[in-house]
Design a protein around this motif. Sequence first.
Motif: not given
Lengths: 564, 317
Positions: A288-289, A356-359, A363
Amino acid sequence: MAQKSIAASPEPADPHELPFPPLNRGWGWLAWFSTTDHKKIGVLYMVTSLFFFGVGGIEALLIRLQLAAPNARVLTPQEYDAIFTMHGTTMIFLVVMPIFIGLANFMVPLMVGARDVAFPRLNALGYWVFLLGGIVIYLALFTGSLANAGWFSYAPLSESAFSSRPGLDYWIVGLIETGVGTIGAAVNLLVTVVRYRAPGLTWWRLPLFVWMMFITSLLILFALTPLNAGLIMLLGDRILHMHFFRANAMGGSAILWQHIFWFFGHPEVYIMALPAFGIISEVIPVFSRKPIFGYKFVAGSGIAIGLLSFAVWAHHMFAVGLGVPLNAAFGATSMLIAVPTGVKIFNWSTTMFQGRLRLDTPLLFAAAFIIQFVIGGITGVMFAAVPLDWALTDSYFVVAHFHYVLFGGSMFALWAGMYYWFPKLTGRMMDNRMGKWHFWLAVVGFNMTFFVQHILGIMGMARRTYTYPDLPGYFALNLISTIGAFILAAAVLVFLWNLVWSFRHGEVAGDNPWDAWTLEWATTSPPPEHNFDRLPPVRSARPLFDLAHPDIADHVPSPAEGHA
Amino acid sequence: MHNLYSFANSVLSPASPYARDIANLFWITFWISLVILVAVSGFVIFNMIRYRDRGQGGLPPQTHGNTLVEITWTAIPFAILVVLFVLTVQTMEAVSPPRHPKGDPVNVDVIAHQWWWEFRYPDSKVTTANELHIPVGESVHITLTSVDVIHDFWVPELGRKMDAVPAHPNTLVIEASKPGVYLGTCAEYCGAGHAWMRIRVYAQTPADYQKWLAAQAKPHAPPTNIDQIVGMGFFNSSCSACHNINGSGTPGAHDVGPDLTHLADRDTLAAGVMANTPADLRKWLQDPQAVKPGVHMPNLHLTDKQINGLVAYLEEQ
């Protein structure tokens, strides 16, 4: 700012040039037997657990095949009873618990910036004794019998009068051994965390996975010891004609076994859940940063869960007839444990909020974990409402409940952790496309297998029956569950293939492929035998974040410290 | 012969005040749970769509937490659980044996065996197996014990479940509001025959119930033809080691296996594994292990003549 260059070496090393994991002596593969390196022992634990995961999985498929249709005769009742007993025993004692211990063995020293664990030889001994226990449980096959009294082996069914075959004795001895090994691993982790933290790594800066493994290790220490005591008593009953749990004029009590077993058994649930909470608490912030929302509340709720887990055991015994006051008291403590668990859920989901979600695959598994664990948690609260337990315990509803906790929860978290840390373990990334296939097959297969079991339980289907009458709805729902199990098996095959393929051909990862913030990412992938050449300064829970973003570092230096 | 399994037996189709209280508590927790589940999973999925990385670069705001928010989401679940706990205790009081039962309760001693149920009516000296008859609208007080391992008496539509623990008698109250057959089962794993330790509860009008009880209190009909005489003779010389038939001439209570007095009045054999028909009884007598694997009754390798006799005698009305 001289430390900045420490975090990453300029060129990612080619993993093929690095032994996996680094060998301490040049004995080739024999070194795996003599190693005291925590990383290698961690890998040994995980590979052993994956092997047993295959065994337990095949047992699960046999169970589902037998139950696919009413009055099926794939297995005899005796075979079915042995297989569901071994499925539970294997998944709990030989898969979930040791795979987390293996992951912790590899990761905890790296995450606290230590060279090795506190007691490397005890660590090695713990693994080999654990492995011996696992082998002994299955060695019973050579006697022509396997344990068949269920994973909680209630007396008096587990007494020699009703289970005279030797499989159960092997089971007892094997579990005592895995218990001894696991206790050794726990002592080792505890002392490592207390004594071997890097300078500056205070308790409130510990990575949450380390926090959760610390609490887990305490639970192991105080829960597996009574289990071993109980197992020795049961063995005494069976082979020395003692009478701890035999209901007779000599004063034995069948209910005493349940108290001892569940005094272990409920903390055991958290021994399998807290490491999962730890993994999720690492994965969600990185992807999620953002820092974890409410760090101290996530750590503190873990402590609360650990303490409460020793005060809820009799909720496994509401149908035994302990009386209303005792049942109500244990109902209250069991409900209470939902509060710190809820705090975690809210903190994880809020960590994602405005991130800032990296999918990436880790995750995805973490998100599925949250939702499935909420389902398992909610049905857990239902069981704390005592009259609902009186209706639904020992039915398929409870089977659905604990698979949502242990598979939808622990196993999904473990998968999140595998995709997250595989690059650190091997120097290579796991394949993302196979990861997505794995994820979606697992979500569909898992929920298809277990969601319908809630309904079967409500419809009166008792658990642990080798077959069932053709009552309205039973056949259809069981068939759906069986089909789901095979989809889940396909997901596991994709996962295993991804492990093997990525180990050889995965993209080279470099030191810190996820741009993560805890100390394990400050060394090479895989790490050298001594773990770190140099450590970055630790001034917050995210030392690598502070290095990368000195202007917005978590740690605000006091004027006295200056910017040195 | 009835259709054996034509009745629902769900926790959520209650047929007694006790089961209704449990079902009500279930629905309350269900709706609360559903709201929580939808809220949490909705929030997670919303975050994953709304805040996914679109390659815009940079860092999102680095928020570390908020104590007020933490206190709120600790306090609200706690308050919900306090309410749930109050409802739990109220329901426990209602569905566990009431201290002051209404009227004059029917007493039944339920004795669990591997893998069948013995039902004794202490007030009328009737003993039967696997099929429990009760009068509608009356509290039935069950004293529950086991002679071997732990079993569990569970009839979802009539009340809570309760373990049958050796040397630890439990009491349990059930009641049926309307006539019918209610299905149940042993719920605690008890060995190889656990799947076939089923319970059938016949809730009858008080008049029908009294009629049934009076009929059961009578001795088994004496044999009237040659087959039945052969059957009774074989029963007394072999079967009576484990089974009892009131009126067969062999004295004493033998309860290793089910009491077979008036077996013809029952709908099922061997705790629900098959229908009670002469053909099925014949199959059972030929090889019990083939019908119910693990059952403690051995294969006696009976001759056709013995089987004919036993079927004639046991199924005599």
